[in-house]
Design a protein around this motif. Structure first.
Motif, mmCIF file in Angstrom:
data_model
loop_
_atom_site.group_PDB
_atom_site.id
_atom_site.type_symbol
_atom_site.label_atom_id
_atom_site.label_comp_id
_atom_site.label_asym_id
_atom_site.label_seq_id
_atom_site.Cartn_x
_atom_site.Cartn_y
_atom_site.Cartn_z
ATOM 1 N N PRO A 1 46.041 50.256 36.237
ATOM 2 C CA PRO A 1 45.943 50.260 37.707
ATOM 3 C C PRO A 1 44.711 49.521 38.224
ATOM 4 N N ASN A 2 43.724 49.281 37.368
ATOM 5 C CA ASN A 2 42.493 48.619 37.796
ATOM 6 C C ASN A 2 42.513 47.111 37.557
ATOM 7 N N ARG A 3 43.598 46.614 37.020
ATOM 8 C CA ARG A 3 43.686 45.186 36.723
ATOM 9 C C ARG A 3 44.396 44.461 37.847
ATOM 10 N N ASP A 4 43.859 43.293 38.226
ATOM 11 C CA ASP A 4 44.510 42.460 39.225
ATOM 12 C C ASP A 4 45.361 41.410 38.526
ATOM 13 N N TRP A 5 46.483 41.089 39.153
ATOM 14 C CA TRP A 5 47.433 40.150 38.561
ATOM 15 C C TRP A 5 47.610 38.933 39.470
ATOM 16 N N GLU A 6 47.866 37.782 38.826
ATOM 17 C CA GLU A 6 48.237 36.563 39.543
ATOM 18 C C GLU A 6 49.626 36.160 39.046
ATOM 19 N N ILE A 7 50.607 36.868 39.566
ATOM 20 C CA ILE A 7 51.973 36.758 39.066
ATOM 21 C C ILE A 7 52.534 35.350 39.227
ATOM 22 N N GLU A 8 52.174 34.666 40.315
ATOM 23 C CA GLU A 8 52.759 33.355 40.577
ATOM 24 C C GLU A 8 52.387 32.319 39.525
ATOM 25 N N LYS A 9 51.287 32.528 38.810
ATOM 26 C CA LYS A 9 50.932 31.598 37.739
ATOM 27 C C LYS A 9 51.915 31.700 36.576
ATOM 28 N N ILE B 1 58.491 33.063 42.127
ATOM 29 C CA ILE B 1 58.789 34.454 42.458
ATOM 30 C C ILE B 1 58.812 34.700 43.958
ATOM 31 N N LYS B 2 57.898 34.083 44.687
ATOM 32 C CA LYS B 2 57.854 34.298 46.126
ATOM 33 C C LYS B 2 59.119 33.772 46.798
ATOM 34 N N GLU B 3 59.510 32.546 46.422
ATOM 35 C CA GLU B 3 60.717 31.953 47.010
ATOM 36 C C GLU B 3 61.968 32.752 46.630
ATOM 37 N N ASP B 4 62.010 33.222 45.383
ATOM 38 C CA ASP B 4 63.173 34.007 44.952
ATOM 39 C C ASP B 4 63.295 35.305 45.738
ATOM 40 N N ALA C 1 55.643 38.689 50.231
ATOM 41 C CA ALA C 1 54.336 38.448 50.840
ATOM 42 C C ALA C 1 53.193 38.898 49.938
ATOM 43 N N ASN C 2 53.488 39.839 49.021
ATOM 44 C CA ASN C 2 52.442 40.389 48.141
ATOM 45 C C ASN C 2 52.924 40.440 46.693
ATOM 46 N N PRO C 3 53.231 39.291 46.089
ATOM 47 C CA PRO C 3 53.803 39.312 44.733
ATOM 48 C C PRO C 3 52.880 39.922 43.684
ATOM 49 N N ASN C 4 51.570 39.839 43.903
ATOM 50 C CA ASN C 4 50.636 40.361 42.904
ATOM 51 C C ASN C 4 50.608 41.887 42.877
ATOM 52 N N ARG C 5 51.241 42.519 43.840
ATOM 53 C CA ARG C 5 51.297 43.976 43.850
ATOM 54 C C ARG C 5 52.488 44.517 43.057
#
Length: 990
Positions: free
Chosen positions: A425-433, A438-441, A484-488
């Motif tokens: 839960p303490n790790r941040d993600w950059e999913i789009e990389k 993913i955002k467009e999908d 709008a918030n893929p990293n979540r």
């Protein structure tokens, strides 16, 4: 500080914008999104779209009829007895080649025909068939064009039989109508080739090349004769205005009224269409106290393709109106029917006739989707009118939701591949990389759901909320949020694909009900333009008066007196009224007539009533439908008849598996007969396992080996120990102990033997599945988790099988069953031993009709009666009323899926219900406690076993003294006989 405040303000503004955007369905780009719905190249919709993109035409002025004389075949034969085929062709004005012979497809494999067309394009196929089917299942064929199945649906096409039943209903002894048994009507049927689910708007099309083509029709299942095959270009139906012009000059009848009771059709094309009882005074036939079958039950007349056909006899040719007295309970939603007149849809608007939501009876004159009343032309004399359930207006919405669900599920798997099953839960993600699109999908999936919402509103002509619209919008809004918030997503994956409130669950809830089209019907009126119809509602004061009379008469109604007469055999059955009514009917029609023994069957709402009745000497003569373990409790108290002493016992016992008797044995006697059978089977999702490359496990070691692979994707395996109940019954624990060769008791059964090495191995394994291999500890519903794809494989029972077969259309064809995993023996066989008892039957010792009771049990458990009962349940109540008989020969002849039946029979070979002792309840409880202590409290296995053994041994001693097997000094007074797999034949085989 100012920077922090600015960031906070910007965040609040953005959240406000997002929340505002969610409040109303947004405007969407329909073209960009809708055309991408179908990702599979093998389904019909996507194949048709591909053909359209290739500019393939279907509007050819081409038609060819192929006679059976021109079929090519290696098996099967032509018949000169054409079953009045000529008359059928003439009656329905069909094109004709040569009808002197028909083809007997009953034992044939396939036929081929050769077709030569000038232009490449899309063509429609039709055929004539005559059902001589012997089973309740639809006949099935596959169509190959130039040796290829062009899309998934063409590989499994249903040909439906028409079913007829008496319109004069039998009544039970209380005057209540009984649902009649139906039989197949041997008749010719002309049909275009349509998808099995009957959800496509038009007949299926097939791609033919210019020049010579070969079309092969392969029989998959069923027995039927085949007449002509028709190949033609698209036949465009007339519009309603064109239809009126076709009959220009024909009169519109003004004064005429024919009333047809909806529950009296000429025939229906599916057994699941049932009739029901409505006690309103205007629903006929009406009865003050009795239950009359006086309407078509909308809950059973809701599946696309199911139809009812009625005869209409008119005195003169002309235009008539058709009005249906109907009630439609799908809240704020329209349902649709297709109208056929004399076998054909008369005009385009008749394909989608709407019925709006109404909780009360209402007269609905057939009209177009735009609200224009429709009249139809009828010939003088007999005409056939058919109303077919039609879900096709909602197909695109259904396919959209299905597409989004599959893609969201795949996205969830991709996320879990990336993040692992446990997210920090303490790790941040950059999913789009890692997932660039993913955002467009997600935006596209949300857009598709908004389109589906708009389409649903437009189809139903209302913006009033329903379960479907609410879940569509909520799912779309959640996808908007994640776009709008893929990293979540990794931290909130439960909102996307796996949680109880996820997008996947919301869509999964509405997907099965999208296509449901319930419509209850009381009457059909065929009438003239000026005819006055009876009102649908009753008189208020009359309704009050009827209610008062019913209240007072209920005190004197004999149906509430469950006591049998002195000359009647009294049988208590622990089942619902539908089952009991059919049993009573069969008993009265056959058993009583053949033997002269009168039988009164009563519903037993609770088995505990048997205990109270026995203690007060008011027990019945025979009890059926009681839990498999129940007879033992009465046997040890000398309350039951030892069936081994009855004439012909061993012949009767041959009907059942030996292991099914294990719980029914006490000392030298057998005190009950198995009635129904449960099964432990492996259920698996073929689509998911294929996607991640996992094979079906055969042994428990195979399960262990596949767990790391499926758990990488956040998936898991379901075992019966994962039930949410804290008590782990024998059904969940004993399969492991038996498969590992463990023993519960010492040789003399006077002490527990949980320290047996094999028993310890079994306990270690069934606890390590959770403590080491991380199987889910508690699963509220394996059925739901299996549907959603979170638990793509696991152990389920017969009830799970029936649910998936009849209540999970969204995964139809995507799942299968196999025998449960087991333990590999040294001889190479896999031990799959399981507890499979469901219900049993027994005779009470205090009965003065023991011989009559035995004759009844013998009759009831016989092959023919069990098979008859199973078939009658389905033919009268519907296909979901599957009867899991314990009679092996009857089960083998059930008309179920052959591959599934083979899996049941393979697993059945390993049945061995856990034998009982007077202290069994303590053994069962402590096995459960051992598992709970080890798994939840982390207690050492041997310590947990040792603590429980003390309690078990103490209870065994107490019970053995109570039932006089030992005395207070522990001295053996009589030996306790305990059946094992090796010795059980001594009780049940001669």
């Amino acid at each position: 500080m100012k920077k922090i405040l600015a960031i906070v303000m910007m965040t609040l503004i953005s959240l406000t914008i997002v929340s505002c955007k969610k409040s109303e369905p947004r405007t969407v780009d329909r073209e960009t999104n809708v055309k991408n719905v179908n990702s599979s190249d093998s389904d019909y919709t996507s194949t048709l779209n591909k053909w359209r993109e290739e500019k393939l035409r279907d509007d050819f002025d081409y038609s060819e009829v192929i006679s059976p004389l021109n079929f090519n075949y290696t098996t099967g034969e032509l018949l000169s007895d054409n079953k009045k085929y000529d008359e059928f062709i003439t009656k329905y004005d069909l094109d004709k080649d040569n009808t002197s012979h028909i083809f007997d497809f009953s034992n044939a494999d396939e036929i081929t025909i050769n077709i030569n067309v000038e232009e490449e394009g899309l063509y429609t196929l039709a055929l004539d068939y005559f059902s001589v089917n012997k089973t309740i299942r639809d006949m099935e064929i596959a169509v190959y064009v130039n040796d290829s199945v062009q899309y998934f649906e063409a590989g499994q096409l249903a040909l439906k039989s028409n079913w007829v039943a008496s319109n004069t209903f039998n009544v039970d002894r209380y005057g209540n109508d009984i649902m009649p048994n139906a039989k197949i009507e041997e008749m010719w049927v002309h049909t275009e080739i349509r998808d099995t689910q009957r959800v496509q708007k038009e007949a299926l099309k097939f791609h033919l090349l210019s020049g010579d083509n070969t079309i092969k029709v392969k029989r998959l299942r069923g027995e039927f004769y085949l007449g002509q095959i028709y190949v033609y270009g698209k036949k465009q139906l007339l519009t309603y205005d064109e239809y009126l012009n076709k009959y220009q000059g024909q009169q519109t009848i003004t004064e005429f009224l024919q009333v047809i009771e909806a529950e009296n059709p000429l025939y229906k094309n599916d057994l699941s269409v049932r009739y029901g009882t409505d006690r309103a005074t205007t629903v006929t036939p009406f009865a003050l106290m009795e239950n009359k079958l006086n309407m078509v039950d909308g809950a059973a007349y809701d599946t696309s393709g199911h139809s009812l056909t009625y005869n209409v006899d008119v005195l003169e040719a002309g235009f008539y109106y058709i009005t249906v007295k109907a009630k439609q309970g799908k809240s704020n939603t329209r349902v649709f029917r297709t109208l056929y007149v004399n076998g054909f849809v008369p005009f385009e608007e008749a394909k989608e006739i709407p019925f709006d939501y109404s909780s009360k009876w209402k007269n609905v004159t057939l009209e177009s989707s735009e609200g224009k009343e429709l009249k139809v032309y009828l010939n003088k004399g007999i005409n056939e009118i058919t109303l077919e359930v039609n879900s096709s207006p909602l197909l695109e919405i259904y396919e959209t939701i299905d597409y989004v669900m599959k893609n969201v599920n795949e996205l969830g798997l991709d996320i879990k591949k990336l993040t692992g099953n446990n997210v920090d839960p303490n790790r941040d993600w950059e999913i789009e990389k890692n997932i660039p699109n993913i955002k467009e999908d997600l935006e596209r999936y949300a857009n598709l759901l908004y389109v589906a919402y708009e389409d649903f509103v437009n189809i139903n002509k209302t913006k009033k909320t329903s379960e479907i619209t609410v879940n569509l919008l909520r799912a779309a809004e959640t996808l908007d949020y994640f776009a709008a918030n893929p990293n979540r997503i990794p931290k909130e994956i439960n909102r996307l694909s796996v949680g109880n409130n996820s997008v996947l669950q919301k869509l999964g809830l509405i997907l099965p009900i999208i296509l449901e089209q319930p419509l209850s019907m009381d009457k059909i009126f065929v009438h003239g333009e000026d005819s006055k119809l009876p009102g649908p509602g009753g008189n208020f004061f009359n309704n009050i008066w009827v209610g008062i009379r019913r209240f007072f008469l209920s005190f004197f109604d004999k149906k509430y007196n469950d006591k049998a007469e002195d000359d009647e055999l009294e049988v208590w059955v622990n089942r619902s009224r539908q089952y009991v009514n059919l049993m009573q009917q069969m008993v009265d029609d056959t058993f009583t007539k053949d033997t002269g023994i009168k039988v009164k069957i009563s519903i037993m709402p609770n088995e505990d009533k048997l205990i109270l009745a026995t203690s007060s000497d008011t027990q019945p003569d025979v009890a059926l439908g009681v839990a498999g373990w129940r007879p033992y409790d009465f046997a040890v108290r000398n309350a039951l008849v030892d069936l081994r002493e009855m004439p012909g016992f061993f012949d009767v016992a041959e009907r059942f598996k030996e292991g099914a008797f294990a719980q029914l044995i006490y000392q030298d006697g057998v005190y009950g007969l198995p009635e129904t059978q449960n099964f432990s089977l492996l259920f698996y999702r073929k689509d998911i396992l294929d996607n991640i490359g996992v094979e079906i496990p055969n042994t428990w070691q195979d399960v262990i080996d596949l767990l790391p692979e499926i758990q990488r994707y956040g998936l898991n395996f379901y075992n019966l120990l994962s039930t949410s109940s804290a008590f782990k019954a024998y059904l969940t624990t004993m399969p492991f102990i038996n498969q590992f060769g463990g023993r519960l008791y010492s040789d003399d059964i006077l002490k527990s033997n949980l320290t047996d090495s094999n028993t310890i191995k079994a306990i270690d394994f069934m606890t390590e599945l959770y403590t080491i291999y991380s199987l889910p500890l508690e699963v509220g519903s394996f059925y739901n988790q299996f549907r959603y794809g979170n638990l793509p494989l696991g152990i389920g029972d017969f009830g799970m099988y029936v649910q998936l077969l009849h209540a999970a259309p969204e995964i139809a064809g995507l799942w299968d069953i196999a025998p449960m995993p087991g333990v590999l023996r040294e001889d190479g066989t896999v031990d799959r031993t399981y507890d499979g008892s469901a219900t049993s039957g027994m005779i009470f010792k205090n009965s003065d009709k023991v011989d009559e009771g035995w004759k009844f049990l013998d009759w009831w458990t016989s092959k023919d009666v069990q098979l008859n009962y199973a078939e009658n349940l389905i033919t009268s109540l519907g296909s979901e009323y599957m009867w899991n008989t314990s009679n092996v020969l009857a089960f083998e002849e059930m008309t179920w899926d052959d591959n599934h039946k083979e899996a049941f029979l393979d697993q059945w070979e390993w049945i061995f219900d856990t034998p009982k002792t007077p202290a069994s309840y303590m053994m069962e409880r402590e096995l459960s406690n051992i598992w709970n202590k080890i798994v939840y409290d982390g207690e050492n296995t041997r310590i947990a076993i040792s603590d429980s053994a003390i309690l078990i041994d103490k209870e065994i001693t107490k019970k053995m003294i109570e039932f006089k097997f030992i005395n207070n000094r522990g001295e053996v007074l009589k030996n306790f006989r305990f059946p094992t797999k090796e010795t059980i034949h001594e009780w049940v085989r001669p």
